[in-house]
Design a protein around this motif. Sequence first.
Motif, PDB file in Angstrom:
ATOM      1  N   GLY A  53     -61.139  -1.030   9.698  1.00  0.00           N
ATOM      2  CA  GLY A  53     -61.818  -0.623  10.941  1.00  0.00           C
ATOM      3  C   GLY A  53     -60.856  -0.752  12.001  1.00  0.00           C
ATOM      4  N   ALA A  54     -59.556  -1.146  11.782  1.00  0.00           N
ATOM      5  CA  ALA A  54     -58.445  -0.812  12.813  1.00  0.00           C
ATOM      6  C   ALA A  54     -57.520   0.532  12.446  1.00  0.00           C
ATOM      7  N   ARG A  55     -57.592   1.082  13.758  1.00  0.00           N
ATOM      8  CA  ARG A  55     -56.694   2.209  13.739  1.00  0.00           C
ATOM      9  C   ARG A  55     -55.069   1.971  13.727  1.00  0.00           C
ATOM     10  N   VAL A  56     -54.410   2.397  12.936  1.00  0.00           N
ATOM     11  CA  VAL A  56     -52.917   1.996  12.848  1.00  0.00           C
ATOM     12  C   VAL A  56     -52.240   3.453  12.914  1.00  0.00           C
ATOM     13  N   ASN A  57     -51.421   3.813  13.871  1.00  0.00           N
ATOM     14  CA  ASN A  57     -50.844   4.951  13.811  1.00  0.00           C
ATOM     15  C   ASN A  57     -49.558   5.032  12.746  1.00  0.00           C
ATOM     16  N   ALA A  58     -49.397   6.288  12.319  1.00  0.00           N
ATOM     17  CA  ALA A  58     -48.511   6.533  11.317  1.00  0.00           C
ATOM     18  C   ALA A  58     -47.203   6.946  11.802  1.00  0.00           C
ATOM     19  N   VAL A  59     -46.240   5.860  12.491  1.00  0.00           N
ATOM     20  CA  VAL A  59     -45.193   6.257  13.216  1.00  0.00           C
ATOM     21  C   VAL A  59     -44.228   5.249  12.649  1.00  0.00           C
ATOM     22  N   GLN A  60     -42.766   5.705  13.239  1.00  0.00           N
ATOM     23  CA  GLN A  60     -41.742   4.860  12.893  1.00  0.00           C
ATOM     24  C   GLN A  60     -40.908   4.569  14.128  1.00  0.00           C
ATOM     25  N   ILE A  61     -39.975   3.798  14.219  1.00  0.00           N
ATOM     26  CA  ILE A  61     -39.457   3.134  15.466  1.00  0.00           C
ATOM     27  C   ILE A  61     -39.036   4.462  16.194  1.00  0.00           C
ATOM     28  N   PRO A  62     -38.236   5.446  15.548  1.00  0.00           N
ATOM     29  CA  PRO A  62     -37.809   6.811  16.404  1.00  0.00           C
ATOM     30  C   PRO A  62     -38.907   7.433  17.136  1.00  0.00           C
ATOM     31  N   ASP A  63     -40.232   7.516  16.502  1.00  0.00           N
ATOM     32  CA  ASP A  63     -41.181   8.289  16.962  1.00  0.00           C
ATOM     33  C   ASP A  63     -41.789   7.395  18.256  1.00  0.00           C
ATOM     34  N   VAL A  64     -41.769   5.983  17.968  1.00  0.00           N
ATOM     35  CA  VAL A  64     -42.344   5.172  19.090  1.00  0.00           C
ATOM     36  C   VAL A  64     -41.515   5.353  20.453  1.00  0.00           C
ATOM     37  N   ARG A  95     -50.079   3.020  29.754  1.00  0.00           N
ATOM     38  CA  ARG A  95     -50.756   2.694  28.493  1.00  0.00           C
ATOM     39  C   ARG A  95     -49.910   1.659  27.886  1.00  0.00           C
ATOM     40  N   TYR A  96     -50.744   1.071  26.743  1.00  0.00           N
ATOM     41  CA  TYR A  96     -50.076   0.121  26.012  1.00  0.00           C
ATOM     42  C   TYR A  96     -50.115   0.136  24.675  1.00  0.00           C
ATOM     43  N   ILE A  97     -49.048  -0.377  23.984  1.00  0.00           N
ATOM     44  CA  ILE A  97     -48.779  -0.249  22.612  1.00  0.00           C
ATOM     45  C   ILE A  97     -48.846  -1.757  21.762  1.00  0.00           C
ATOM     46  N   ALA A  98     -49.837  -1.659  21.154  1.00  0.00           N
ATOM     47  CA  ALA A  98     -50.022  -3.062  20.171  1.00  0.00           C
ATOM     48  C   ALA A  98     -49.128  -2.840  18.734  1.00  0.00           C
ATOM     49  N   THR A 136     -48.743  -4.498  15.633  1.00  0.00           N
ATOM     50  CA  THR A 136     -49.558  -5.386  14.792  1.00  0.00           C
ATOM     51  C   THR A 136     -49.334  -5.288  13.235  1.00  0.00           C
ATOM     52  N   GLY A 137     -49.695  -6.422  12.776  1.00  0.00           N
ATOM     53  CA  GLY A 137     -49.632  -6.455  11.221  1.00  0.00           C
ATOM     54  C   GLY A 137     -50.966  -6.990  10.722  1.00  0.00           C
ATOM     55  N   MET A 138     -50.692  -7.633   9.445  1.00  0.00           N
ATOM     56  CA  MET A 138     -52.025  -8.360   8.872  1.00  0.00           C
ATOM     57  C   MET A 138     -52.782  -9.270   9.844  1.00  0.00           C
ATOM     58  N   HIS A 139     -52.148  -9.960  10.478  1.00  0.00           N
ATOM     59  CA  HIS A 139     -52.588 -10.971  11.358  1.00  0.00           C
ATOM     60  C   HIS A 139     -53.486 -10.358  12.456  1.00  0.00           C
ATOM     61  N   GLY A 140     -53.119  -9.251  13.052  1.00  0.00           N
ATOM     62  CA  GLY A 140     -53.840  -8.544  14.003  1.00  0.00           C
ATOM     63  C   GLY A 140     -55.189  -8.014  13.679  1.00  0.00           C
ATOM     64  N   VAL A 141     -55.041  -7.238  12.393  1.00  0.00           N
ATOM     65  CA  VAL A 141     -55.923  -6.708  11.676  1.00  0.00           C
ATOM     66  C   VAL A 141     -56.973  -7.889  11.540  1.00  0.00           C
ATOM     67  N   MET A 142     -56.667  -9.004  10.904  1.00  0.00           N
ATOM     68  CA  MET A 142     -57.591  -9.985  10.551  1.00  0.00           C
ATOM     69  C   MET A 142     -58.292 -10.666  11.837  1.00  0.00           C
ATOM     70  N   VAL A 165     -60.260  -3.881  21.576  1.00  0.00           N
ATOM     71  CA  VAL A 165     -58.755  -4.116  22.190  1.00  0.00           C
ATOM     72  C   VAL A 165     -57.712  -3.322  21.564  1.00  0.00           C
ATOM     73  N   LEU A 166     -57.686  -3.700  20.265  1.00  0.00           N
ATOM     74  CA  LEU A 166     -56.763  -3.211  19.295  1.00  0.00           C
ATOM     75  C   LEU A 166     -56.744  -1.452  19.253  1.00  0.00           C
ATOM     76  N   ASN A 167     -58.113  -1.020  19.066  1.00  0.00           N
ATOM     77  CA  ASN A 167     -58.345   0.400  18.887  1.00  0.00           C
ATOM     78  C   ASN A 167     -58.170   1.219  20.264  1.00  0.00           C
ATOM     79  N   SER A 168     -58.212   0.352  21.338  1.00  0.00           N
ATOM     80  CA  SER A 168     -57.842   0.855  22.638  1.00  0.00           C
ATOM     81  C   SER A 168     -56.495   1.287  23.046  1.00  0.00           C
ATOM     82  N   ALA A 169     -55.686   0.602  22.312  1.00  0.00           N
ATOM     83  CA  ALA A 169     -54.147   0.996  22.561  1.00  0.00           C
ATOM     84  C   ALA A 169     -53.874   2.496  22.388  1.00  0.00           C
ATOM     85  N   ALA A 170     -52.815   2.684  23.376  1.00  0.00           N
ATOM     86  CA  ALA A 170     -52.485   4.147  23.240  1.00  0.00           C
ATOM     87  C   ALA A 170     -51.895   4.274  21.644  1.00  0.00           C
ATOM     88  N   LEU A 171     -51.100   3.336  21.318  1.00  0.00           N
ATOM     89  CA  LEU A 171     -50.584   3.406  19.623  1.00  0.00           C
ATOM     90  C   LEU A 171     -50.606   1.817  19.304  1.00  0.00           C
TER      91      LEU A 171
END
Length: 271
Positions: free
Chosen positions: A26-37, A52-55, A57-63, A74-80
């Motif tokens: 249920g959590a959106r995760v962007n398929a990006v790497q550090i250069p993309d960010v 804009r805000y960037i989350a 996150t890892g397993m902890h945030g998803v849980m 809150v998580l899904n509302s982040a720009a990334l």
Amino acid sequence: MKTGGNFLSESVGMYESTDASFNILGARVNAVQIPDVIAKIEEWIVRREGCRYIAVTGMHGVMEAQHDRRFEEVLNSAALVVPDGYPLVWLGQRKGFPDLKRRVYGPELMASFCEQTATKGYRHFFYGGAPGVAEELARRFAARYPGLVVAGTYCPPFRALTPEEDREAVEEIDKARPDILWVGLSTPKQECWMFEHHVRLRVPVLVGVGAAFDFHTKRTAQAPAWMRENGFEWLFRLSREPRRLWRRYLIYGSEFVLLVTLESLGLRKLR
């Protein structure tokens, strides 16, 4: 978590739906790497279209999002939402993103951005950490990355700010005119803070980097590189802080594996 009124009525973090992403529980995760960010952050600083805000996150945030539907918003509302954890990277690869090779490690993202853009004049504000940590971090980064501009620092107390204190903190940040604000409050506190404040701040980008403040000031030891790059950082951190982190890694970690397995087998409905 104080939200007031309609939870998403004011803003949704200026999320751009064209960004490649995948769903984990249920959590959106962007398929990006550090250069993309880094490229995205620079683009937003130049455009200066809101905050804009960037989350990170890892397993902890998803849980956390599994246990609190408000935090999921809150998580899904982040720009990334960037994958700071190899379980998210591995799942992203399985979901059609083979170029997702490494995690977007918060401390590395922070250091890489500062190193690569130090001479561009971007103004940095550091918010979070124990008393004196943000100031120490600013001193270290200014010395490490010649040309880096420190706009200001703020270490909030280990309690909820009063409305007056919060208003003063927002005013202090805005008066400093930062281009990027690094937030080191840990998950889920930092994501909630960014969500609640991005509609009030005149800062192009907020980035939640959690323990990066303590890692870069040497208050907390980092796992060896081989552990960080192979998905074993959690074991190192658990061995160092078992009383604080046992629930995150042993309870949430086990639940994460179970839910992902059930979802992949079609035995749990995708949220």
